[in-house]
Design a protein around this motif. Structure first.
Motif, PDB file in Angstrom:
ATOM      1  N   THR A 128       0.827  -1.211   0.000  1.00  0.00           N
ATOM      2  CA  THR A 128       0.000   0.000   0.000  1.00  0.00           C
ATOM      3  C   THR A 128       0.858   1.255   0.000  1.00  0.00           C
ATOM      4  N   PHE A 129       1.856   1.285   0.878  1.00  0.00           N
ATOM      5  CA  PHE A 129       2.741   2.450   0.940  1.00  0.00           C
ATOM      6  C   PHE A 129       3.517   2.615  -0.368  1.00  0.00           C
ATOM      7  N   GLY A 130       3.882   1.489  -0.982  1.00  0.00           N
ATOM      8  CA  GLY A 130       4.580   1.553  -2.257  1.00  0.00           C
ATOM      9  C   GLY A 130       3.726   2.202  -3.335  1.00  0.00           C
ATOM     10  N   GLU A 131       2.437   1.890  -3.326  1.00  0.00           N
ATOM     11  CA  GLU A 131       1.523   2.487  -4.304  1.00  0.00           C
ATOM     12  C   GLU A 131       1.282   3.963  -4.019  1.00  0.00           C
ATOM     13  N   LEU A 132       1.198   4.319  -2.736  1.00  0.00           N
ATOM     14  CA  LEU A 132       0.894   5.691  -2.364  1.00  0.00           C
ATOM     15  C   LEU A 132       2.098   6.625  -2.474  1.00  0.00           C
ATOM     16  N   PHE A 133       3.267   6.134  -2.045  1.00  0.00           N
ATOM     17  CA  PHE A 133       4.433   7.004  -1.937  1.00  0.00           C
ATOM     18  C   PHE A 133       5.577   6.606  -2.870  1.00  0.00           C
ATOM     19  N   GLY A 134       5.359   5.591  -3.717  1.00  0.00           N
ATOM     20  CA  GLY A 134       6.426   5.101  -4.583  1.00  0.00           C
ATOM     21  C   GLY A 134       6.983   6.144  -5.527  1.00  0.00           C
ATOM     22  N   ASN A 135       6.159   7.131  -5.908  1.00  0.00           N
ATOM     23  CA  ASN A 135       6.636   8.173  -6.815  1.00  0.00           C
ATOM     24  C   ASN A 135       7.778   8.982  -6.211  1.00  0.00           C
ATOM     25  N   GLY A 136       7.843   9.009  -4.883  1.00  0.00           N
ATOM     26  CA  GLY A 136       8.947   9.726  -4.235  1.00  0.00           C
ATOM     27  C   GLY A 136      10.283   9.118  -4.596  1.00  0.00           C
ATOM     28  N   GLN A 137      10.321   7.802  -4.748  1.00  0.00           N
ATOM     29  CA  GLN A 137      11.543   7.126  -5.177  1.00  0.00           C
ATOM     30  C   GLN A 137      11.699   7.192  -6.689  1.00  0.00           C
ATOM     31  N   SER A 138      10.601   6.958  -7.410  1.00  0.00           N
ATOM     32  CA  SER A 138      10.675   6.912  -8.874  1.00  0.00           C
ATOM     33  C   SER A 138      11.132   8.245  -9.464  1.00  0.00           C
ATOM     34  N   ALA A 139      10.713   9.357  -8.860  1.00  0.00           N
ATOM     35  CA  ALA A 139      11.035  10.680  -9.405  1.00  0.00           C
ATOM     36  C   ALA A 139      12.404  11.188  -8.961  1.00  0.00           C
ATOM     37  N   THR A 140      13.095  10.432  -8.123  1.00  0.00           N
ATOM     38  CA  THR A 140      14.395  10.897  -7.619  1.00  0.00           C
ATOM     39  C   THR A 140      15.482   9.851  -7.856  1.00  0.00           C
ATOM     40  N   MET A 141      15.556   8.854  -6.986  1.00  0.00           N
ATOM     41  CA  MET A 141      16.604   7.836  -7.100  1.00  0.00           C
ATOM     42  C   MET A 141      16.526   7.077  -8.418  1.00  0.00           C
ATOM     43  N   SER A 142      15.330   6.717  -8.833  1.00  0.00           N
ATOM     44  CA  SER A 142      15.180   5.890 -10.029  1.00  0.00           C
ATOM     45  C   SER A 142      15.489   6.644 -11.310  1.00  0.00           C
ATOM     46  N   MET A 143      15.607   7.971 -11.239  1.00  0.00           N
ATOM     47  CA  MET A 143      15.943   8.789 -12.406  1.00  0.00           C
ATOM     48  C   MET A 143      17.280   9.497 -12.211  1.00  0.00           C
ATOM     49  N   MET A 144      18.152   8.908 -11.439  1.00  0.00           N
ATOM     50  CA  MET A 144      19.381   9.587 -11.048  1.00  0.00           C
ATOM     51  C   MET A 144      20.271   9.943 -12.235  1.00  0.00           C
ATOM     52  N   THR A 145      20.276   9.122 -13.279  1.00  0.00           N
ATOM     53  CA  THR A 145      21.104   9.419 -14.447  1.00  0.00           C
ATOM     54  C   THR A 145      20.707  10.744 -15.091  1.00  0.00           C
ATOM     55  N   VAL A 146      19.436  11.090 -15.027  1.00  0.00           N
ATOM     56  CA  VAL A 146      18.978  12.381 -15.555  1.00  0.00           C
ATOM     57  C   VAL A 146      19.676  13.530 -14.847  1.00  0.00           C
ATOM     58  N   PHE A 147      19.732  13.472 -13.530  1.00  0.00           N
ATOM     59  CA  PHE A 147      20.327  14.564 -12.761  1.00  0.00           C
ATOM     60  C   PHE A 147      21.848  14.573 -12.885  1.00  0.00           C
ATOM     61  N   VAL A 148      22.450  13.386 -12.981  1.00  0.00           N
ATOM     62  CA  VAL A 148      23.903  13.314 -13.171  1.00  0.00           C
ATOM     63  C   VAL A 148      24.277  13.880 -14.540  1.00  0.00           C
ATOM     64  N   SER A 149      23.489  13.591 -15.568  1.00  0.00           N
ATOM     65  CA  SER A 149      23.753  14.129 -16.903  1.00  0.00           C
ATOM     66  C   SER A 149      23.676  15.652 -16.901  1.00  0.00           C
ATOM     67  N   LEU A 150      22.655  16.172 -16.252  1.00  0.00           N
ATOM     68  CA  LEU A 150      22.548  17.635 -16.133  1.00  0.00           C
ATOM     69  C   LEU A 150      23.763  18.207 -15.412  1.00  0.00           C
ATOM     70  N   GLY A 151      24.158  17.558 -14.332  1.00  0.00           N
ATOM     71  CA  GLY A 151      25.280  18.050 -13.545  1.00  0.00           C
ATOM     72  C   GLY A 151      26.585  18.032 -14.315  1.00  0.00           C
ATOM     73  N   ILE A 152      26.828  16.960 -15.072  1.00  0.00           N
ATOM     74  CA  ILE A 152      28.063  16.873 -15.856  1.00  0.00           C
ATOM     75  C   ILE A 152      28.117  17.998 -16.880  1.00  0.00           C
ATOM     76  N   GLY A 153      27.013  18.207 -17.601  1.00  0.00           N
ATOM     77  CA  GLY A 153      26.989  19.277 -18.583  1.00  0.00           C
ATOM     78  C   GLY A 153      27.210  20.641 -17.952  1.00  0.00           C
ATOM     79  N   TYR A 154      26.594  20.858 -16.794  1.00  0.00           N
ATOM     80  CA  TYR A 154      26.697  22.152 -16.127  1.00  0.00           C
ATOM     81  C   TYR A 154      28.110  22.408 -15.601  1.00  0.00           C
ATOM     82  N   TYR A 155      28.643  21.458 -14.842  1.00  0.00           N
ATOM     83  CA  TYR A 155      29.951  21.672 -14.226  1.00  0.00           C
ATOM     84  C   TYR A 155      31.089  21.603 -15.238  1.00  0.00           C
TER      85      TYR A 155
END
Length: 432
Positions: free
Chosen positions: A61-88
């Motif tokens: 139940t908690f996975g269904e209710l709050f799972g997006n908190g993980q999916s939108a952050t940890m599970s998409m980490m390559t997106v943020f690392v790619s942004l960071g590499i380009g920026y820095y």
């Protein structure tokens, strides 16, 4: 002993200095730190959703209710690392509008990412292919190495075109936001066009995609090698060795091993969502959580919490007692510079052996604890490295066994250090 230390320092320290000053490793380290707040948020969700005292139905139940908190952050980490590499990378090359390099790097990664994925049935066979959609694992652990490689290449190409003057200059009367966008137009189009052609060649001629090629040929073998027990012991050795000479071993070594540890951590987080059995069967031992919790989490680099505790309580030399008492409070939060420079540990040949040996023995014990199944694998939650001992062990594994493992490690480290502390203490007391 001194001649041996001088020989090692002459051979290894120049290499460590080069690594510490390497522009690309610094950019990669900063890119991972950019994603750190998001990873921490996702980690908190992982811990909460999988607390051991929740029932299985409640976890679902908690996975269904709050799972997006993980999916939108940890599970998409390559997106943020790619942004960071380009920026820095753009900042390192002194490009004024670094944000354009960041978004171009991310777009280049997405250009090479398949916008479809297969949905498997209960037997593991393809039941349907979803089109016009991104698979979350390609934005996270599975796409990490491709994201890193492509982001560096895209950023370098964008910067090259910009510095060569392939820009559209607008009159001064044009608003700055519009002018900057036009300046980035040609470098962005040129960069993305190259990656689009590359994707077309790989897809059209070889009927595959670079995600699968990089993952199977590079990422999977390298991650397995880089997170093996021998590689982990080597990383700990160099952290300790470099710190002995006053260099920040953690920063230098982590720059090299961080992608491996982070990738395994993201894998474990995804497996945790599937349940404890999936994590136990397919999870990884050495992850970012493992390294932070069962090495640094025992009192900082070198796991010196028990060392400062013994200095404050059993040593007779007043100077050592004072250093131990002063270092105890920050040591609880795994900050141990006071003891590194106060004992001192730096360039102190009399304690070189326990400084080097204790963390290596400790990490081998931890590895055996996980490999034997006595301690559950880390869930993928990234516990802050400043989290006090025993609390961090529980949070990283969602089990009291994580805390018990830390206790065993601390006892062993204390036993290794004890005779050397007594020797140093006796010699200094006799010299008073």
């Amino acid at each position: 002993m001194n001649k041996f230390m001088d020989m090692l320092s002459d051979k290894i320290l120049p290499i460590a200095t080069i690594l510490g000053n390497n522009k690309y490793l610094s950019v990669l380290r900063d890119a991972f730190m950019l994603s750190f707040p998001l990873t921490m948020f996702g980690s908190l969700i992982v811990v909460f959703n999988n607390l051991p005292f929740w029932s299985d139905s409640l976890k679902v139940t908690f996975g269904e209710l709050f799972g997006n908190g993980q999916s939108a952050t940890m599970s998409m980490m390559t997106v943020f690392v790619s942004l960071g590499i380009g920026y820095y990378m753009a900042q390192a090359e002194e490009i004024e509008e670094s944000i354009f390099s960041a978004v171009v790097s991310l777009a280049a990664f997405l250009v090479l990412t398949p916008f479809f994925f297969d949905v498997l049935d209960a037997d593991g066979k393809i039941s349907v292919t979803a089109t016009g959609a991104l698979s979350l694992d390609r934005l996270g652990a599975k796409g990490m190495f491709l994201g890193i490689i492509v982001s560096f290449l895209a950023a370098k190409l964008f910067i090259y075109l910009t510095k060569k003057g392939f820009v559209i200059k607008m009159p001064d009367s044009v608003p700055p936001a519009v002018s900057k966008s036009f300046s980035a137009l040609i470098p962005a189009i040129g960069t993305l066009l190259i990656f689009l052609i590359l994707n077309a060649i790989v897809d059209g001629i070889f009927n595959t995609n670079l995600h699968d090629v990089i993952y199977n040929l590079i990422q999977k073998p390298l991650t397995g090698l880089g997170t093996s027990l021998p590689a982990t012991v080597i990383s700990i050795f160099f952290v300790q060795f470099l710190w002995f000479f006053g260099l920040h071993g953690q920063v230098i070594v982590n720059s090299v091993f961080e992608p491996f540890w982070q990738t395994n951590m993201l894998d474990n987080a995804q497996l945790t969502q599937q349940g404890g059995e999936a994590l136990a069967q397919h999870g990884h031992i050495v992850t970012k959580s493992f390294m932070d919790t069962f090495t640094v989490g025992l009192g900082g680099s070198g796991a010196t919490l028990i060392v400062v505790l013994m200095m404050a309580t059993i040593m007779k030399n007043k100077q050592y007692k004072e250093v131990g008492r002063f270092a105890l409070a920050p040591g609880v939060f795994n900050v141990n510079e006071p003891v590194i420079f106060g004992l001192p540990i730096v360039m102190n040949a009399s304690i070189f052996i326990p400084w080097l040996l204790a963390p290596i023995v400790s990490v081998i014990i931890a590895y055996i604890g996980f490999a034997s199944g006595l301690v559950p694998l880390t869930t993928g939650a990234q516990v802050p490295w400043t989290m006090p001992i025993f609390v961090s062990g529980f949070l990283a594994t969602n089990s009291i066994m994580g805390s018990i493992l830390q206790l065993v490690q601390v006892i062993v480290i204390g036993l290794i250090w004890l005779p050397f502390l007594k020797m140093v203490d006796r010699n200094d007391v006799n010299s008073l």
